[in-house]
Design a protein around this motif. Structure first.
Motif, PDB file in Angstrom:
ATOM      1  N   ARG B 248       0.813  -1.200   0.000  1.00 24.10           N
ATOM      2  CA  ARG B 248       0.000   0.000   0.000  1.00 24.10           C
ATOM      3  C   ARG B 248       0.859   1.270   0.000  1.00 24.10           C
ATOM      4  O   ARG B 248       0.580   2.219  -0.717  1.00 24.10           O
ATOM      5  CB  ARG B 248      -0.920  -0.013   1.228  1.00 24.10           C
ATOM      6  CG  ARG B 248      -1.996   1.008   1.040  1.00 24.10           C
ATOM      7  CD  ARG B 248      -3.136   0.887   2.019  1.00 24.10           C
ATOM      8  NE  ARG B 248      -4.208   1.701   1.485  1.00 24.10           N
ATOM      9  CZ  ARG B 248      -5.352   1.229   1.057  1.00 24.10           C
ATOM     10  NH1 ARG B 248      -5.597  -0.053   1.121  1.00 24.10           N
ATOM     11  NH2 ARG B 248      -6.267   2.038   0.580  1.00 24.10           N
ATOM     12  N   SER B 249       1.918   1.227   0.810  1.00 25.69           N
ATOM     13  CA  SER B 249       2.742   2.441   0.882  1.00 25.69           C
ATOM     14  C   SER B 249       3.489   2.655  -0.431  1.00 25.69           C
ATOM     15  O   SER B 249       3.730   3.785  -0.837  1.00 25.69           O
ATOM     16  CB  SER B 249       3.703   2.372   2.069  1.00 25.69           C
ATOM     17  OG  SER B 249       4.828   1.616   1.746  1.00 25.69           O
ATOM     18  N   ALA B 250       3.837   1.547  -1.109  1.00 21.80           N
ATOM     19  CA  ALA B 250       4.474   1.686  -2.422  1.00 21.80           C
ATOM     20  C   ALA B 250       3.530   2.356  -3.400  1.00 21.80           C
ATOM     21  O   ALA B 250       3.911   3.249  -4.161  1.00 21.80           O
ATOM     22  CB  ALA B 250       4.893   0.319  -2.954  1.00 21.80           C
ATOM     23  N   GLN B 251       2.257   1.926  -3.347  1.00 20.53           N
ATOM     24  CA  GLN B 251       1.279   2.502  -4.258  1.00 20.53           C
ATOM     25  C   GLN B 251       1.022   3.962  -3.968  1.00 20.53           C
ATOM     26  O   GLN B 251       0.915   4.785  -4.873  1.00 20.53           O
ATOM     27  CB  GLN B 251      -0.035   1.761  -4.094  1.00 20.53           C
ATOM     28  CG  GLN B 251      -0.182   0.598  -5.012  1.00 20.53           C
ATOM     29  CD  GLN B 251      -1.499  -0.039  -4.727  1.00 20.53           C
ATOM     30  OE1 GLN B 251      -1.629  -0.759  -3.755  1.00 20.53           O
ATOM     31  NE2 GLN B 251      -2.462   0.284  -5.548  1.00 20.53           N
ATOM     32  N   GLN B 252       0.895   4.261  -2.680  1.00 17.11           N
ATOM     33  CA  GLN B 252       0.610   5.653  -2.322  1.00 17.11           C
ATOM     34  C   GLN B 252       1.754   6.566  -2.731  1.00 17.11           C
ATOM     35  O   GLN B 252       1.534   7.681  -3.208  1.00 17.11           O
ATOM     36  CB  GLN B 252       0.337   5.777  -0.826  1.00 17.11           C
ATOM     37  CG  GLN B 252      -1.117   5.446  -0.524  1.00 17.11           C
ATOM     38  CD  GLN B 252      -1.392   5.217   0.934  1.00 17.11           C
ATOM     39  OE1 GLN B 252      -0.466   5.127   1.745  1.00 17.11           O
ATOM     40  NE2 GLN B 252      -2.663   5.106   1.283  1.00 17.11           N
ATOM     41  N   ALA B 253       2.971   6.050  -2.594  1.00 15.07           N
ATOM     42  CA  ALA B 253       4.121   6.846  -3.027  1.00 15.07           C
ATOM     43  C   ALA B 253       4.046   7.092  -4.537  1.00 15.07           C
ATOM     44  O   ALA B 253       4.391   8.168  -5.016  1.00 15.07           O
ATOM     45  CB  ALA B 253       5.426   6.135  -2.672  1.00 15.07           C
ATOM     46  N   ALA B 254       3.557   6.102  -5.261  1.00 16.97           N
ATOM     47  CA  ALA B 254       3.463   6.249  -6.720  1.00 16.97           C
ATOM     48  C   ALA B 254       2.478   7.348  -7.097  1.00 16.97           C
ATOM     49  O   ALA B 254       2.652   8.041  -8.093  1.00 16.97           O
ATOM     50  CB  ALA B 254       3.057   4.932  -7.362  1.00 16.97           C
ATOM     51  N   TRP B 255       1.430   7.506  -6.296  1.00 16.48           N
ATOM     52  CA  TRP B 255       0.452   8.550  -6.599  1.00 16.48           C
ATOM     53  C   TRP B 255       1.038   9.950  -6.447  1.00 16.48           C
ATOM     54  O   TRP B 255       0.541  10.904  -7.026  1.00 16.48           O
ATOM     55  CB  TRP B 255      -0.788   8.422  -5.698  1.00 16.48           C
ATOM     56  CG  TRP B 255      -1.572   7.180  -5.994  1.00 16.48           C
ATOM     57  CD1 TRP B 255      -1.602   6.520  -7.187  1.00 16.48           C
ATOM     58  CD2 TRP B 255      -2.414   6.453  -5.110  1.00 16.48           C
ATOM     59  NE1 TRP B 255      -2.422   5.422  -7.088  1.00 16.48           N
ATOM     60  CE2 TRP B 255      -2.929   5.345  -5.834  1.00 16.48           C
ATOM     61  CE3 TRP B 255      -2.779   6.607  -3.772  1.00 16.48           C
ATOM     62  CZ2 TRP B 255      -3.795   4.417  -5.266  1.00 16.48           C
ATOM     63  CZ3 TRP B 255      -3.649   5.682  -3.208  1.00 16.48           C
ATOM     64  CH2 TRP B 255      -4.148   4.593  -3.940  1.00 16.48           C
ATOM     65  N   GLN B 256       2.076  10.049  -5.603  1.00 13.65           N
ATOM     66  CA  GLN B 256       2.673  11.366  -5.365  1.00 13.65           C
ATOM     67  C   GLN B 256       3.610  11.781  -6.497  1.00 13.65           C
ATOM     68  O   GLN B 256       3.969  12.940  -6.610  1.00 13.65           O
ATOM     69  CB  GLN B 256       3.507  11.358  -4.070  1.00 13.65           C
ATOM     70  CG  GLN B 256       2.732  10.960  -2.833  1.00 13.65           C
ATOM     71  CD  GLN B 256       1.783  12.043  -2.404  1.00 13.65           C
ATOM     72  OE1 GLN B 256       2.129  13.206  -2.408  1.00 13.65           O
ATOM     73  NE2 GLN B 256       0.566  11.657  -2.045  1.00 13.65           N
TER      74      GLN B 256
END
Lengths: 304, 506
Positions: B248-256
């Protein structure tokens, strides 16, 4: 990531000083890029704003000849009325070919006494460096669900609509952080009935209730294929949803499921595969059944 | 409103060479080049300024003209640049002397010279070459990507590289602007802007203006424009993908990160072997990346951007989730190399492709077939002293192409000799043709222009078709240039005829 509030404050101070740098707005759909550009023009130019503001959707007019003719001609003619300059708004500028973007560079510089450019895009990395170098870049983040709630409540009040709590939750769910979707849902539901509730929102936006999709997935993961298929039939037939509506919602719901990451990735990959087949025109019931069967297998832990 | 609102990047564009930030050596060279023009025509008639955006290429060209009191004629990518237009605008400017006969040079600036459009600017590169060769006025070409320019064009000009501006220089330039605008700046504001500009002075000025409109005091918190270079944030994302506890944190970082999935995959691809040193993790990671790539391919083919969501998830969360070992410690991530490598060999591949096109043309096969199956044969032929010149003439090869076939550099004597002899052969044949067909009509001129790819010298006898123009063209030009001018005029007659309608678009 900077919130929209600060960007708005900055834009307001541009309006107040009646000066504007070239701007590049980057961010996902429905977060206020176009709305900001139009608002700036309206506040700067007042009644004559339509004369001094031109909007080109670059995904419709994306070639080099548009930049060399249409845009250049608008840029080099003088502003009308009291305005000091005009504004050219290039929506979806990332759809401009890189040749067309190159042709824009000197035009942006040579006619600054006449005009300013506002470019919008989803990803700023699709805009060539020389253009970025000529703009102040503002990155619009996704809109918070609270902000959507506030805005919807505000609009509902003005329009004399009554939105109950469940209805508001539904609007937030279908919006996925996109203000435009939220407002469209409210307006469409408001046309049918002044009282906006959950049912109306889900129906109007071709969305299944999140709980229904949740139970569809749970039934399959628990090994009840027949039960899951019955649920699927209800969604397809009784609620009239398309296979693509359902697959997108399954994808969304998976994020919140508490299953191991590695399993989640496998399921997501399979969901994407089925999504692709549906867009290629495959039979939605058979494809979704195949997906549910895979879920049953994955739920048993027998998947290798 | 007392003052018309301005763009600072334009307002503070340097007028004199001394006002230009950085580039001291270049400025000195420029001045001595310009001084040579005051007394005659120097050997290097045209320069290519190349370098990243916002480092002062266009400004330097204009400042030079201002300082030397030269007129400027500019053509850039916002103008259509077909052969006809270039000949008309730049070509005539480059040949005509001034009427009073005194100084009064005219600087011809061809901005964005690496961005000639294949269709809309047809023949543009060749026309620029002929302007450069025939000019009696100084010419400056400006480009970002030196190696994207036509190789023959590069050979005809002297390159001048503009490097990025260091941040101390940017800081002092910004401070001067603040002083002039009466803006108070807090500690670190200017330095922060300068650092995130990565050597692009114009973008730094734009950021400064964007934050100071309507304000008189600035603090670091006022900087809300986003950085243009996403490298830093992408590197942070790499750590999330290769080290994060959950996907999840990998994905959220990708959104940034402001990178589309089709760009992002190149970064993850480049750094996956750096992040995952364990063989199992690397293989599993690449499996996910390959799946993501499959979805990207489907998006490209079907233009169905909805599928990006799966590509995004698999390349970030997917790669993250399949990890079985923890990979801690500092990783030195890098920007994608593949495209850079491709860019470096672009010039060579362009030569190969143009060569394949010529071979395909005379052998009646596709360029692709010529490239894979015939080039080696021509390489072999080129080794033979008997055939090399005839071959070069028949294919109308330029020095780059001859050098490619001989596996050597275009500047070597051997290549130069074959090229010159081939040109002589072409010329002889043309003269022979003229004798045979008795005259050199306009039709013929056009045909020849298509045939000869780069240049042909000497051929006279075209004057009659264009009376007054020719007179203007030759006026005040010394004897050796006359033949050139003739040819150029003939060229422009032919091309102007062809492009009549587009002339008025200009």
């Amino acid at each position: 990531m900077v919130g929209q509030d600060e960007i708005v404050k900055r834009l307001q101070s541009y309006v107040k000083s009646r000066n504007l740098p070239h701007l590049l707005f980057s961010g996902p759909p429905g977060v206020g890029k176009t709305a900001s550009a139009i608002a700036v023009a309206k506040e700067l130019f007042g009644d004559t704003w339509t004369n001094n503001f031109t909007e080109l959707n670059a995904s419709d007019e994306r070639g080099i000849d548009v930049v060399r003719n249409k845009i250049k001609n608008f840029a080099r003619t003088s502003p009308l009325g009291e305005a000091d300059f005009k504004i050219i708004f290039l929506d979806e500028a990332d759809a401009l070919t890189s040749d067309a973007q190159s042709a824009l560079r000197r035009t942006m510089e040579k006619y600054t006494s006449n005009c300013r450019f506002i470019l919008s895009c989803n990803y700023s990395s699709k805009i060539i460096d020389p253009i970025q170098s000529r703009c102040a870049v503002y990155r619009f983040g996704p809109i918070s669900l609270e902000a959507i709630e506030q805005r919807i409540a505000h609009i509902a009040k003005i329009e004399g609509l009554e939105v109950n709590d469940e209805g508001m939750e539904a609007i937030k769910y279908v919006s996925m952080g996109d203000m435009r979707k939220a407002i469209n849902a409210l307006q469409a539901a408001g046309l049918l009935d002044k009282k906006v509730d959950m049912e109306a929102i889900y129906q109007i936006t071709a969305t299944a209730r999140p709980e229904e999709i949740g139970s569809l997935i749970d039934l399959a993961l628990d090994g009840d294929f027949i039960g899951a298929r019955t649920k699927l039939d209800t969604l397809l037939i009784n609620q009239g949803l398309s296979g693509e509506d359902i697959i997108i919602q399954i994808h969304r719901t998976m994020f919140d499921k508490s299953i191991p990451d590695i399993l989640k990735v496998k399921l997501m990959d399979r969901i994407g595969e089925i999504d692709f087949r549906l867009t290629e025109g495959a039979n939605e019931r058979i494809q979704l059944e195949a997906l549910l069967a895979y879920f049953v297998l994955a739920g048993k832990g027998n998947d290798s | 409103m007392t003052e018309k609102p301005t763009e600072w990047a334009e307002k503070y564009r340097p007028k004199n060479l001394t006002e230009i930030a950085g580039h001291r050596t270049i400025i000195n060279d420029l001045v001595s080049w310009a001084n040579k023009w005051e007394t005659g025509v120097p050997k290097d008639k045209a320069l290519i300024f190349y370098g990243k955006p916002g480092v002062g290429k266009t400004s330097a060209a204009y400042a030079l003209a201002y300082q030397m009191e030269w007129d400027v004629i500019e053509l850039n990518a916002s103008d259509q640049r077909t052969a006809g237009i270039i000949q008309k605008v730049a070509g005539s400017a480059s040949r005509m002397g001034t009427f009073d006969g005194t100084s009064g040079r005219r600087l011809i600036i061809l901005d964005e010279a690496d961005n000639l459009h294949g269709n809309y600017d047809r023949g543009g590169a060749r026309a620029i070459i002929s302007v450069v060769k025939g000019t009696s006025q100084p010419v400056i070409l400006i480009a970002n990507e030196y190696y994207q320019m036509d190789p023959a064009l590069r050979l005809a000009c002297k390159p001048v590289q503009f490097r990025t501006i260091n941040s101390t220089t940017i800081v002092s330039a910004l401070k001067a602007i603040c002083k002039n605008e009466g803006i108070m700046v807090g500690v670190g504001v200017i330095e922060t802007i300068a650092d995130s500009a990565n050597g692009d002075l114009r973008s730094a000025i734009n950021d400064l203006q964007a934050m100071s409109i309507g304000k008189h005091e600035l603090e670091v918190d006022d900087i809300i424009t986003a950085p243009r270079d996403v490298k830093e944030t992408v590197f942070k994302l790499m750590d999330h993908v290769f080290k994060a506890a959950d996907m999840r944190s990998a994905q959220q970082a990708a959104w940034q990160v402001d990178e589309s999935p089709d760009n992002l995959i190149n970064w993850i691809d480049e750094n996956l072997p750096i992040g995952y040193k364990d063989a199992h993790d690397m293989a599993a990671g690449y499996f996910q990346l390959a799946r993501a790539d499959l979805f990207l391919g489907r998006v490209r083919r079907r233009q169905n951007y909805g599928l990006w969501r799966y590509a995004s998830l698999l390349m970030t969360g997917g790669v993250s989730a399949v990890r079985t070992h923890s990979h801690s410690g500092y990783n030195k991530y890098q920007a994608p190399q593949f495209w850079r490598k491709l860019g470096q060999t672009r010039a060579k591949r362009n030569i190969r492709d143009s060569l394949a096109g010529k071979i395909g043309g005379i052998c009646h096969v596709s360029g692709a077939y010529a490239r894979t199956d015939l080039i080696w044969f021509f390489k072999h032929l080129m080794k033979s002293k008997v055939h090399s010149v005839g071959l070069a003439a028949e294919l109308k090869l330029n020095p780059d192409e001859i050098a490619f076939l001989m596996d050597t550099k275009p500047t070597t004597k051997k290549v130069g000799k074959i090229y010159d002899e081939a040109q002589q052969l072409i010329k002889d044949e043309i003269e022979h043709d003229i004798e045979v067909f008795g005259g050199f009509g306009k039709e013929k001129t056009e045909k020849m222009q298509v045939n000869s790819l780069l240049e042909f010298n000497g051929t006279k006898g075209t004057g009659g078709t264009e009376g007054t123009d020719e007179k203007d063209g030759t006026e005040g030009i010394d004897e050796t240039d006359v033949s050139h001018t003739d040819v150029d005029n003939a060229d422009s007659v032919a091309t102007e005829k062809k492009n009549q309608s587009s002339l008025f678009d200009f």
